[in-house]
Write a protein that holds these residues in place. Structure first.
Motif, PDB file in Angstrom:
ATOM      1  N   ILE A 251     -73.425  15.680 -28.353  1.00  0.00           N
ATOM      2  CA  ILE A 251     -72.893  14.937 -27.207  1.00  0.00           C
ATOM      3  C   ILE A 251     -72.374  15.949 -26.194  1.00  0.00           C
ATOM      4  O   ILE A 251     -71.447  16.711 -26.480  1.00  0.00           O
ATOM      5  CB  ILE A 251     -71.771  13.965 -27.622  1.00  0.00           C
ATOM      6  N   LEU A 252     -72.998  15.971 -25.029  1.00  0.00           N
ATOM      7  CA  LEU A 252     -72.623  16.905 -23.970  1.00  0.00           C
ATOM      8  C   LEU A 252     -71.528  16.271 -23.105  1.00  0.00           C
ATOM      9  O   LEU A 252     -71.754  15.223 -22.484  1.00  0.00           O
ATOM     10  CB  LEU A 252     -73.840  17.249 -23.114  1.00  0.00           C
ATOM     11  N   SER A 253     -70.367  16.887 -23.060  1.00  0.00           N
ATOM     12  CA  SER A 253     -69.260  16.365 -22.237  1.00  0.00           C
ATOM     13  C   SER A 253     -68.557  17.547 -21.579  1.00  0.00           C
ATOM     14  O   SER A 253     -67.348  17.731 -21.723  1.00  0.00           O
ATOM     15  CB  SER A 253     -68.291  15.556 -23.105  1.00  0.00           C
ATOM     16  N   THR A 254     -69.334  18.328 -20.857  1.00  0.00           N
ATOM     17  CA  THR A 254     -68.840  19.587 -20.306  1.00  0.00           C
ATOM     18  C   THR A 254     -68.082  19.421 -18.992  1.00  0.00           C
ATOM     19  O   THR A 254     -67.579  20.398 -18.441  1.00  0.00           O
ATOM     20  CB  THR A 254     -70.010  20.567 -20.094  1.00  0.00           C
ATOM     21  N   GLY A 255     -67.994  18.204 -18.467  1.00  0.00           N
ATOM     22  CA  GLY A 255     -67.142  17.939 -17.320  1.00  0.00           C
ATOM     23  C   GLY A 255     -67.609  18.598 -16.036  1.00  0.00           C
ATOM     24  O   GLY A 255     -68.786  18.912 -15.844  1.00  0.00           O
ATOM     25  N   ALA A 256     -66.649  18.830 -15.146  1.00  0.00           N
ATOM     26  CA  ALA A 256     -66.939  19.390 -13.834  1.00  0.00           C
ATOM     27  C   ALA A 256     -65.814  20.331 -13.425  1.00  0.00           C
ATOM     28  O   ALA A 256     -64.770  20.385 -14.067  1.00  0.00           O
ATOM     29  CB  ALA A 256     -67.109  18.263 -12.806  1.00  0.00           C
ATOM     30  N   ARG A 257     -66.044  21.059 -12.365  1.00  0.00           N
ATOM     31  CA  ARG A 257     -65.058  22.005 -11.842  1.00  0.00           C
ATOM     32  C   ARG A 257     -64.984  21.855 -10.330  1.00  0.00           C
ATOM     33  O   ARG A 257     -65.842  21.203  -9.717  1.00  0.00           O
ATOM     34  CB  ARG A 257     -65.446  23.438 -12.210  1.00  0.00           C
TER      35      ARG A 257
ATOM     36  N   VAL B 276     -72.526  15.206 -35.868  1.00  0.00           N
ATOM     37  CA  VAL B 276     -72.311  15.086 -34.416  1.00  0.00           C
ATOM     38  C   VAL B 276     -71.543  16.322 -33.948  1.00  0.00           C
ATOM     39  O   VAL B 276     -70.477  16.625 -34.482  1.00  0.00           O
ATOM     40  CB  VAL B 276     -71.520  13.818 -34.050  1.00  0.00           C
ATOM     41  N   LEU B 277     -72.096  17.012 -32.968  1.00  0.00           N
ATOM     42  CA  LEU B 277     -71.392  18.130 -32.340  1.00  0.00           C
ATOM     43  C   LEU B 277     -71.114  17.758 -30.890  1.00  0.00           C
ATOM     44  O   LEU B 277     -72.030  17.485 -30.117  1.00  0.00           O
ATOM     45  CB  LEU B 277     -72.238  19.403 -32.388  1.00  0.00           C
ATOM     46  N   VAL B 278     -69.850  17.730 -30.533  1.00  0.00           N
ATOM     47  CA  VAL B 278     -69.432  17.426 -29.166  1.00  0.00           C
ATOM     48  C   VAL B 278     -69.206  18.747 -28.440  1.00  0.00           C
ATOM     49  O   VAL B 278     -68.460  19.605 -28.920  1.00  0.00           O
ATOM     50  CB  VAL B 278     -68.135  16.587 -29.158  1.00  0.00           C
ATOM     51  N   VAL B 279     -69.835  18.903 -27.296  1.00  0.00           N
ATOM     52  CA  VAL B 279     -69.665  20.112 -26.487  1.00  0.00           C
ATOM     53  C   VAL B 279     -68.788  19.749 -25.287  1.00  0.00           C
ATOM     54  O   VAL B 279     -69.235  19.068 -24.368  1.00  0.00           O
ATOM     55  CB  VAL B 279     -71.009  20.679 -26.019  1.00  0.00           C
TER      56      VAL B 279
END
Length: 524
Positions: A314-320, A214-217
């Motif tokens: 798992i893409l968890s790149t959030g927001a700005r 699992v790679l979390v980004v």
């Protein structure tokens, strides 16, 4: 200066000091000098290893340096480091006093090996939650390397200096008299800017890593929760984050995180990282993802040139913060255009500012700023404010606030150095109006960090990653969680739950498909 409880806590910390400390203060007859003198005298009474020397006048008064008697550490506070900076003061005392840092040993060696002369000046505000990271990082670097000097300057106390150097956002760092950086930075980021070969070395190290299960980004609440849940399953887990902690690092007060009555963003972010590091998780910080390549092993290509592979991602790149996207905004960013009223508000004391946005964040910003600046103009695109009624009532009670609705900001004005005003269009009439001011605080919502995924995973019209009830994206083996997804209500507690769910879904995907990388490695 310090109350009894704070003295008790500080005394306990100072028991860890192993080497003598000398504090040298530059004072005058001002009230702030008397406050600083009181603080330093309180500190001296708490440890027999600390001495205080007072001088009259100096380059910046009031200020004080922390060193070892006869030592070569150049570390100074110009101002009274209370509020968010009190922790910076405590850490400086401990580190000058011989208490070891928790910084990774390879980074410590990088700092010690820096060659040249580095004279850093950091402008901070006591209400800024981003500033302590920068102040603490540069203070530690000054302790580790005698070629590094650092002075932390309270911009509100040295307002003339701030105006002369046109500092309009904090933290702002100068190196050898020239602008070096603005915004939150840690030791690793600072060293990467100074040591030009560091990025390439790190890229080579990352490229040599074997595939993950699992790679979390992303390293915000969703990413941290995903990493913990994945690691607890005993599978090979990695996290690639542009900055661990994500947008939480820019959050002031947090009062709705269940079971924790009140905390602050940077504190929560540090706790998230500490929790993740309790497990065998490979954290790769300061790594920005630029491309996702689907396949049996999903590939994530990084801005550094390196790439990572994993059975699941798992893409968890959030927001700005969303920008206005009007002429002049980018040109005057950090020159009057700001996005954090808590951080930068004190720099506009006595000046005229605008807040763009009439939601909760915009109205809260206007209320906070009204107590600092001379006048606030709040501009809202809609025909009415969208903030909670209790906030609107408070806003309407303030005498130095003007609210303009049905207005569209069309241009930021400036003189080439700083903001001088803005232009807005009255939407019903179409008439243009100009407002003269010195600061603009943009509070118009969030934008998901998903541009790099266009054409690879399905996105909503708002740019959010479309996920199902298990966090699955349109690409097999690729999941997503947090503020970058279509899941409504962008809240920390929701992001954590979604990150946990995505990790459990990824694990379920692995055990239902071919053998995970972990098992393949064991068989090799």
């Amino acid at each position: 200066m310090l109350d009894a409880d704070l003295k008790t806590q500080l005394k306990a910390y100072l028991e860890r000091v192993t080497q003598p400390i000398e504090i040298v203060a530059a004072l005058d007859d001002s009230e702030k000098s008397r406050e600083m003198q009181g603080l330093l005298q309180d500190i001296v009474t708490l440890s027999d290893k600390i001495t205080l020397v007072e001088h009259r006048g100096g380059e910046r008064t009031p200020s004080f340096a922390i060193n070892r008697p006869g030592g070569d550490i150049s570390l100074r506070f110009a101002g009274i480091p209370m509020g968010h900076e009190f922790t910076s003061l405590v850490l400086a005392l401990l580190q000058v006093g011989g208490h070891p840092s928790k910084l990774a040993q390879d980074v410590i060696e990088q700092v010690r090996n820096l060659d040249g002369e580095y004279r850093f000046e950091t402008y901070f505000s006591l209400s800024c939650q981003n500033c302590p990271d920068v102040v603490q990082a540069l203070n530690l670097m000054a302790v580790l390397n005698p070629k590094i000097q650092h002075v932390a300057i309270d911009g509100a106390l040295f307002q003339d200096e701030v105006d002369r150097r046109q500092v309009m956002s904090v933290p702002t760092v100068f190196l050898n008299g020239e602008t070096f950086a603005q915004g939150r930075m840690g030791v690793e980021e600072i060293v990467a800017k100074l040591d030009t070969g560091a990025v390439e070395r790190e890229a080579r190290k990352i490229a040599a890593k074997p595939a993950f299960d699992v790679l979390v980004v992303g390293g915000g609440p969703a990413g941290a929760a995903a990493a913990i849940y994945a690691a607890r399953k005993g599978i090979i887990t990695g996290v690639a984050a542009e900055r661990f902690g994500g947008q939480v690092l820019d959050t002031m007060g947090i009062e709705n995180f269940i079971s924790v009555q009140e905390t602050e963003g940077p504190k929560l972010a540090a706790q998230l990282e500490q929790h993740v590091r309790q497990y065998e998780v490979d954290i790769m910080n300061l790594q920005r993802a630029e491309q996702l390549v689907p396949g049996e092993l999903v590939e994530v290509r990084l801005a550094s040139g390196a790439s990572l592979k994993s059975r699941t991602v798992i893409l968890s790149t959030g927001a700005r913060w969303r920008q206005m996207n009007v002429p002049g905004e980018n040109e005057y960013r950090n020159k009057g255009v700001a996005y954090c009223p808590h951080c930068d508000g004190p720099l506009f004391k006595g000046k005229r500012v605008a807040v763009i946005g009439g939601g909760n964040s915009g109205v809260e910003a206007a209320i906070d700023l009204a107590g600092i600046v001379s006048h606030v103009t709040l501009i809202e695109f809609d025909s009415q404010l969208r903030a909670d009624e209790v906030l609107q009532r408070k806003l309407r009670s303030l005498p130095n606030v003007t609210v303009i609705v049905s207005a569209q900001t069309t241009e930021v004005l400036g003189d080439g150095q700083k903001v001088t005003g803005l232009v807005y269009k009255d939407r019903p009439s179409g008439d243009a109006h100009t407002v003269s001011l010195e600061g603009i605080f943009v509070q118009i919502g969030l934008l998901p960090n998903t541009e790099w995924l266009k054409g690879v995973v399905d996105l909503s019209p708002r740019g959010e990653i479309i996920v199902d009830d298990r966090g699955q994206t349109s690409v097999p083996g690729v999941y997503a969680a947090g503020d970058c997804t279509t899941v409504p209500y962008k809240q920390i507690v929701i992001a954590m739950g979604e990150g946990s769910k995505a990790a459990l879904s990824a694990f379920d995907y692995l055990i239902r498909s071919s053998a995970p990388v972990t098992d393949q490695a064991k068989a090799a």
